[in-house]
Design an enzyme around this catalytic site. Structure first.
Site, PDB file in Angstrom:
ATOM      1  N   HIS A   1      42.752  31.608  24.061  1.00 34.85           N
ATOM      2  CA  HIS A   1      42.979  30.552  24.044  1.00 34.85           C
ATOM      3  C   HIS A   1      44.911  29.782  25.067  1.00 34.85           C
ATOM      4  O   HIS A   1      44.678  29.407  25.000  1.00 34.85           O
ATOM      5  CB  HIS A   1      42.871  30.467  22.159  1.00 34.85           C
ATOM      6  CG  HIS A   1      43.228  28.732  22.285  1.00 34.85           C
ATOM      7  ND1 HIS A   1      42.456  27.443  22.811  1.00 34.85           N
ATOM      8  CD2 HIS A   1      43.667  27.505  21.907  1.00 34.85           C
ATOM      9  CE1 HIS A   1      42.780  26.009  22.614  1.00 34.85           C
ATOM     10  NE2 HIS A   1      43.593  26.457  21.477  1.00 34.85           N
TER      11      HIS A   1
ATOM     12  N   HIS B   1      39.969  18.727  45.879  1.00 38.48           N
ATOM     13  CA  HIS B   1      39.756  20.100  45.898  1.00 38.48           C
ATOM     14  C   HIS B   1      40.430  20.930  45.401  1.00 38.48           C
ATOM     15  O   HIS B   1      41.899  20.592  46.078  1.00 38.48           O
ATOM     16  CB  HIS B   1      39.277  19.846  47.769  1.00 38.48           C
ATOM     17  CG  HIS B   1      38.507  21.709  47.384  1.00 38.48           C
ATOM     18  ND1 HIS B   1      39.173  22.434  48.469  1.00 38.48           N
ATOM     19  CD2 HIS B   1      37.709  21.868  46.760  1.00 38.48           C
ATOM     20  CE1 HIS B   1      37.813  23.752  48.401  1.00 38.48           C
ATOM     21  NE2 HIS B   1      37.190  23.731  47.424  1.00 38.48           N
TER      22      HIS B   1
ATOM     23  N   TYR C   1      37.744  24.846  20.440  1.00 38.66           N
ATOM     24  CA  TYR C   1      37.950  25.294  21.163  1.00 38.66           C
ATOM     25  C   TYR C   1      36.782  24.913  22.054  1.00 38.66           C
ATOM     26  O   TYR C   1      36.266  25.152  23.246  1.00 38.66           O
ATOM     27  CB  TYR C   1      37.081  26.953  20.488  1.00 38.66           C
ATOM     28  CG  TYR C   1      38.319  27.715  20.071  1.00 38.66           C
ATOM     29  CD1 TYR C   1      39.873  27.766  20.672  1.00 38.66           C
ATOM     30  CD2 TYR C   1      37.698  27.895  18.358  1.00 38.66           C
ATOM     31  CE1 TYR C   1      40.969  28.610  19.934  1.00 38.66           C
ATOM     32  CE2 TYR C   1      39.242  28.952  17.854  1.00 38.66           C
ATOM     33  CZ  TYR C   1      40.148  29.012  18.947  1.00 38.66           C
ATOM     34  OH  TYR C   1      41.139  30.510  18.215  1.00 38.66           O
ATOM     35  N   ALA C   2      36.372  23.043  22.244  1.00 40.74           N
ATOM     36  CA  ALA C   2      35.947  22.746  22.553  1.00 40.74           C
ATOM     37  C   ALA C   2      36.604  22.300  23.742  1.00 40.74           C
ATOM     38  O   ALA C   2      37.060  20.614  23.970  1.00 40.74           O
ATOM     39  CB  ALA C   2      34.783  21.059  22.409  1.00 40.74           C
ATOM     40  N   ASN C   3      36.953  23.115  24.498  1.00 44.40           N
ATOM     41  CA  ASN C   3      37.788  22.848  25.197  1.00 44.40           C
ATOM     42  C   ASN C   3      37.744  23.850  27.038  1.00 44.40           C
ATOM     43  O   ASN C   3      37.078  25.001  27.169  1.00 44.40           O
ATOM     44  CB  ASN C   3      39.262  22.861  25.151  1.00 44.40           C
ATOM     45  CG  ASN C   3      39.740  22.718  24.098  1.00 44.40           C
ATOM     46  OD1 ASN C   3      39.657  21.344  23.960  1.00 44.40           O
ATOM     47  ND2 ASN C   3      39.985  23.986  23.540  1.00 44.40           N
TER      48      ASN C   3
END
EC number: 5.4.99.62
Length: 129
Positions: free
Chosen positions: A96, A20, A118-120
């Site tokens: 970013h 968690h 920016y595929a994060n």
């Protein structure tokens, strides 16, 4: 042998160690990887596996209580923005540079072969109860 789910032994093992509040960065092939977090590099070729495929597989196995992405994704990669905003209605968007700073505190980084910018996303693990 596992019948279904994530078959990559390194990734399946790393997921089993999460708790968690732990962070998991799912990133494109160009995201800088900081020293410290465990890295499972799935990149094979440009675009393979895609960010969407990897994220889909991870979300099938993880409990996620929150997600953070770069605000630049909206303009630079509308498809990734739509995917993230569809999966995470309360997606937190940060610059970013801030996402790169936050990634240093992740417990696990999963690098995809995604070749669109920016595929994060930084996932925050939750609990199933």
């Amino acid at each position: 042998m596992k019948r279904a789910g994530i078959l990559n032994r390194h990734l399946a093992g790393a997921l089993a160690e999460l708790g968690h509040g732990d962070g998991v960065l799912v990133c494109d092939a160009g995201m800088p990887i900081p020293d410290g977090p465990r890295v499972v590099d799935l990149a094979f070729r440009a675009g393979v596996p895609s960010f969407a495929e990897v994220l889909d597989g991870l979300l099938a196995e993880l409990v996620v209580e929150g997600a953070t992405a770069a605000k630049e994704v909206r303009d630079a990669n509308p498809a990734a923005a739509a995917l993230l905003e569809g999966e995470f209605p309360e997606l937190e968007l940060v610059p970013h540079e801030r996402l790169k700073e936050l990634s240093a505190g992740a417990r696990l980084i999963v690098r995809t072969g995604e070749a669109r910018p920016y595929a994060n996303v930084l996932l925050r693990c939750g609990v199933f109860f």
